[in-house]
Design an enzyme around this catalytic site. Structure first.
Site, short mmCIF file in Angstrom:
data_model
loop_
_atom_site.label_atom_id
_atom_site.label_comp_id
_atom_site.label_asym_id
_atom_site.label_seq_id
_atom_site.Cartn_x
_atom_site.Cartn_y
_atom_site.Cartn_z
N ARG A 161 0.86 -1.18 0.00
CA ARG A 161 0.00 0.00 0.00
C ARG A 161 0.90 1.23 0.00
O ARG A 161 2.09 1.13 0.33
CB ARG A 161 -0.89 -0.01 1.24
CG ARG A 161 -2.02 -1.01 1.12
CD ARG A 161 -3.08 -0.69 2.13
NE ARG A 161 -4.24 -1.54 1.95
CZ ARG A 161 -4.92 -2.06 2.96
NH1 ARG A 161 -4.56 -1.83 4.21
NH2 ARG A 161 -5.98 -2.79 2.73
N GLN B 1 4.24 1.99 2.24
CA GLN B 1 4.78 0.82 2.94
C GLN B 1 6.19 0.47 2.45
O GLN B 1 7.09 0.27 3.25
CB GLN B 1 3.85 -0.39 2.78
CG GLN B 1 2.63 -0.34 3.69
CD GLN B 1 1.74 -1.57 3.54
OE1 GLN B 1 1.66 -2.15 2.46
NE2 GLN B 1 1.06 -1.95 4.61
N GLY C 78 -5.82 1.13 10.28
CA GLY C 78 -6.18 0.04 9.37
C GLY C 78 -5.48 0.08 8.03
O GLY C 78 -5.81 -0.69 7.14
N GLY D 122 -2.21 -0.43 7.56
CA GLY D 122 -1.11 -1.38 7.45
C GLY D 122 0.23 -0.90 7.96
O GLY D 122 1.26 -1.07 7.31
N LYS D 123 0.23 -0.33 9.16
CA LYS D 123 1.50 0.08 9.77
C LYS D 123 2.30 -1.13 10.24
O LYS D 123 3.52 -1.16 10.12
CB LYS D 123 1.24 1.02 10.96
CG LYS D 123 0.73 2.39 10.55
CD LYS D 123 0.54 3.31 11.74
CE LYS D 123 -0.73 3.02 12.51
NZ LYS D 123 -1.97 3.32 11.79
N CYS E 82 -9.39 15.36 -5.77
CA CYS E 82 -10.63 14.64 -5.52
C CYS E 82 -11.03 13.78 -6.71
O CYS E 82 -11.61 12.72 -6.55
CB CYS E 82 -11.76 15.63 -5.19
SG CYS E 82 -13.35 14.86 -4.95
N CYS F 241 -17.84 18.27 -6.25
CA CYS F 241 -16.96 18.37 -7.41
C CYS F 241 -17.68 17.88 -8.66
O CYS F 241 -17.54 18.45 -9.74
CB CYS F 241 -15.68 17.56 -7.20
SG CYS F 241 -14.57 18.30 -6.00
N1 LIG Z 1 -0.22 -4.17 1.38
C1 LIG Z 1 -1.38 -4.61 1.89
N2 LIG Z 1 -2.34 -5.11 1.09
C2 LIG Z 1 -3.51 -5.56 1.59
N3 LIG Z 1 -3.82 -5.57 2.89
C3 LIG Z 1 -2.90 -5.08 3.75
C4 LIG Z 1 -1.65 -4.58 3.30
N4 LIG Z 1 -0.94 -4.18 4.39
C5 LIG Z 1 -1.74 -4.40 5.46
N5 LIG Z 1 -2.92 -4.93 5.08
C6 LIG Z 1 -4.04 -5.30 5.96
C7 LIG Z 1 -3.69 -6.23 7.08
C8 LIG Z 1 -4.64 -5.87 8.17
O1 LIG Z 1 -5.78 -6.71 8.12
C9 LIG Z 1 -5.10 -4.46 7.86
C10 LIG Z 1 -4.72 -3.47 8.93
O2 LIG Z 1 -3.33 -3.45 9.16
P1 LIG Z 1 -2.68 -2.94 10.53
O3 LIG Z 1 -1.22 -2.98 10.37
O4 LIG Z 1 -3.26 -3.67 11.68
O5 LIG Z 1 -3.20 -1.45 10.57
P2 LIG Z 1 -2.61 -0.24 11.43
O6 LIG Z 1 -1.63 -0.74 12.43
O7 LIG Z 1 -2.14 0.77 10.45
O8 LIG Z 1 -3.92 0.34 12.11
P3 LIG Z 1 -4.13 0.84 13.65
O9 LIG Z 1 -3.78 2.30 13.66
O10 LIG Z 1 -5.60 0.62 13.83
O11 LIG Z 1 -3.26 0.01 14.54
O12 LIG Z 1 -4.53 -4.12 6.62
MG LIG Z 2 -1.48 -0.83 14.51
ZN LIG Z 3 -14.47 16.77 -4.27
#
Ligand SMILES: Nc1ncnc2c1ncn2[C@H]1C[C@H](O)[C@@H](COP(=O)(O)OP(=O)(O)OP(=O)(O)O)O1
Ligand SMILES: [Mg+2]
Ligand SMILES: [Zn+2]
Length: 611
Positions: free
Chosen positions: A99, A102, A122, A124-125, A477, A484
């Protein structure tokens, strides 16, 4: 004395005008700055050579410590570890693509840079430290505030065969011993070690083992999750996070990675100091969800067509797709669900007052696509991680923009297109207003979302962005919001006379010691009130919806204001003159607002403004 009064009144008027101009000045200045930023960015992009030119634009996630060109290098896949990273992404984590940000984050931390990563929930950290952990010698230390978060992560990592362990207050002696021994084992029996901040600050044993691991080059990386907990300015301050600076001081060669969904720059600056990292690279992912289409539909309080409108959306546009309809109350959840059922839509209610088993059952059925629609209160939130939600419809506005962003953000987690539609009804404003009356900034936040709904001057996204300290320009946007998309259909209307009429009605009511609810105000103005009053006021030719729109505008701008009254059973919302009302006495003062001319699409909006 009379003269003094009139001079004072005039003075007050002038002061109001000054305040208004100052506000306008502030707005223009901030727009100017945003434009200058964009210009600088554009120049930067055009200037391909010099690597010394650096920008510090928060909105683009750039950094004072690194030039743009240098930064872009980290998006590449020509690093010594790139092959291995790709391999693990697919084979270990079973993901096909990265994503946004990343890959850059992973390359930066694998290069040994200290890094702060800011990304919305959510997005993907976790992958940004889990994947590097798998590709590095030794183990990664992960500091997490909650044991439950730790357990979830370890369960997930076990399921994909990545060895991970934890140490917290409830770890058994035997487990702790195995973990401590593993830390200096050259064979690295685990790739990630999760600890609470308390462990770091209180356990000398842990620190001594970390030191041994460090000296043996086995401590590969330190990840501090929910890093905003360091700062007292953040919303989740944890005293033990304040002591984590010891890690960088003792293990200066180990790269630190801080992760959070809180983007405020003052919080980040604070965290930097507390963690003793000097000039980390800061990556800020945009909170802008480009795959979501935002739309506001007007709900007519005379003739609520919203349910049939929602039903036809679900049957036609979202046929066979998953979604959520958010409602205001438990009662609404039951009634909206049953009205949808009457229209042959398999919709289940969900609210806090249901039996836990029933809640789980509805959630499971929905998650496994046995039912498509849940009609829910905000109780349907925690742990909702269904990727293919194609629509989130709000039958009633949320209580703030932040809430709306979170709730509507449950749509399109799989990055596919999804719609976020909110039905904006005049009387809903006051239902919510009396509910949040006790909250400190409750009214202010409510007015912000009302402004979001009514304002068609600007892109819906850019109105939202302000709340995340971001600048998303309207071009970004890509017509993914209704303002828009329908920009051609708007016209600016002078509403000065309308405003004067409204103010007269409110003044008249005050002189008769009568309290006006917003509903009464509208009815009086459109000539629906008692005959006696009708004779005394000038009724409007505006339609009910138009009249409501003008009144909302006057509330937002401060020409009217709210006045609450409590009884033992309920709270009433009355309308009073706001601090700007005297300005309307001034002949040169004019007011205008943008209105939609002809409706397109939904019948619900078509009643707006006829030219
Ligand atoms: N490259 C990717 N492609 C598809 N799904 C992904 C990818 N990277 C992560 N994910 C999915 C896995 C998890 O189900 C979901 C959330 O990831 P997660 O690391 O737990 O979020 P986050 O740590 O950014 O959120 P929070 O702030 O709520 O802790 O995203
Ligand atoms: Mg997290
Ligand atoms: Zn807009």
């Amino acid at each position: 004395l009379a003269e003094l009064d009139s001079v004072e009144a005039e003075l007050e008027l002038v002061e109001l005008q000054i305040a208004e101009l100052l506000q306008k000045q502030a707005e223009l200045t901030s727009r100017k700055n945003a434009l200058l930023q964009r210009l600088e960015e554009a120049c930067d992009a055009a200037q391909s050579s010099s690597s010394s030119s650096s920008t510090s634009l928060k909105s683009s996630g750039a950094n004072p410590v690194m030039s743009k060109q240098e930064m872009q290098r980290y998006d590449g896949s020509d690093f010594p570890w790139s092959k291995e990273v790709e391999q693990h992404l697919k084979d270990t984590f079973h993901l096909s693509n990265f994503r946004p940000l990343q890959r850059r984050a992973i390359n930066l931390t694998l290069s040994g840079k200290d890094l702060f990563l800011v990304m919305p929930t959510g997005r993907g950290k976790s992958l940004c430290y889990q994947l590097p952990a798998v590709c590095s010698k030794g183990f990664t230390l992960v500091v997490t505030p909650l044991v439950s978060l730790m357990e979830d992560q370890i369960m997930y990592l076990k399921s994909i065969n990545v060895p991970a362990v934890m140490l917290n207050a409830s770890s058994s002696k035997a487990d702790a011993k195995t973990v401590m021994a593993g830390m200096t084992d050259q064979k690295s029996p685990f790739k990630l070690l999760y600890v609470t901040p308390e462990k770091v600050s209180k356990s000398k044993l842990l620190m001594s083992r970390l030191e041994k691991a460090y000296n043996a080059n086995l401590l590969s990386r330190i990840a501090v999750d929910e890093v905003h907990c360091c700062s007292q300015w953040g919303h989740d301050f944890r005293p033990d996070y304040k002591l984590l600076g010891i890690l960088k001081r003792q293990f200066p060669k180990v790269p630190v990675l801080g992760l959070t969904a809180t983007a405020t720059s003052s919080v980040l600056k604070d965290c930097e100091k507390i963690l003793c990292v000097q000039q980390p690279v800061t990556l800020t992912a945009s909170f802008n969800r480009t795959n979501l289409y935002y739309e506001v539909r007007i709900k007519d309080s005379d003739n609520d067509a919203s349910i049939s409108d929602i039903a036809s959306l679900i049957k036609n546009r979202y046929n066979d797709q998953s979604g959520i309809v958010y409602v205001f109350s438990q009662k609404d959840a039951e009634s909206v669900a049953s009205k949808l059922q009457q229209k042959d839509i398999l919709a289940y209610p969900y609210h806090a007052n249901m039996e836990p088993d029933d809640k789980t059952r509805v959630h499971r059925k929905w998650a496994s696509n046995k039912i498509r629609v849940v009609v829910a209160t905000v109780a349907f939130g925690m742990g909702i991680d269904k990727p293919d939600v194609r629509f989130v419809i709000h039958h009633t506005i949320s209580k703030s923009i932040e809430n709306y962003y979170q709730e509507s953000g449950r749509a399109g987690r799989d990055d596919g297109p999804a719609d976020c539609i909110v039905y904006f009804g005049f009387s809903d404003i006051f239902r919510i207003s009396t509910m949040v009356v006790m909250e400190n900034v409750g009214q202010q936040k409510l007015l912000q979302i009302v402004d979001y709904c009514q304002n068609i001057d600007r892109c819906r996204r850019s109105l939202m962005a302000v709340h995340f300290d971001e600048v998303w320009d309207d071009k970004g946007c890509n017509q993914m919001c209704d303002t828009c998309r329908h920009a051609q259909e708007y016209t600016t209307v002078d509403i000065t006379q309308h405003a004067q009429q409204v103010v007269q009605i409110v003044e008249l009511a005050a002189s008769m010691d009568e309290k006006l609810t917003p509903l009464k105000l509208v009815e009086a103005w459109i000539g629906k009130g008692p005959a006696k009053r009708r004779k005394m006021i000038q009724t409007t030719t505006l339609s009910r919806l138009q009249a409501e729109a003008v009144i909302v505008r006057l509330l937002l701008l401060g020409y009217l204001r709210e006045d609450f009254s409590f009884t033992p059973y309920t709270t009433y919302f009355y309308v009073k003159l706001g601090r700007k009302a005297p300005l309307l006495k001034n002949q040169t003062h004019t007011l205008s607002m943008k209105m939609r001319t002809t409706g397109s699409g939904s019948a619900v909006v078509s009643t707006y403004w006829q030219q």
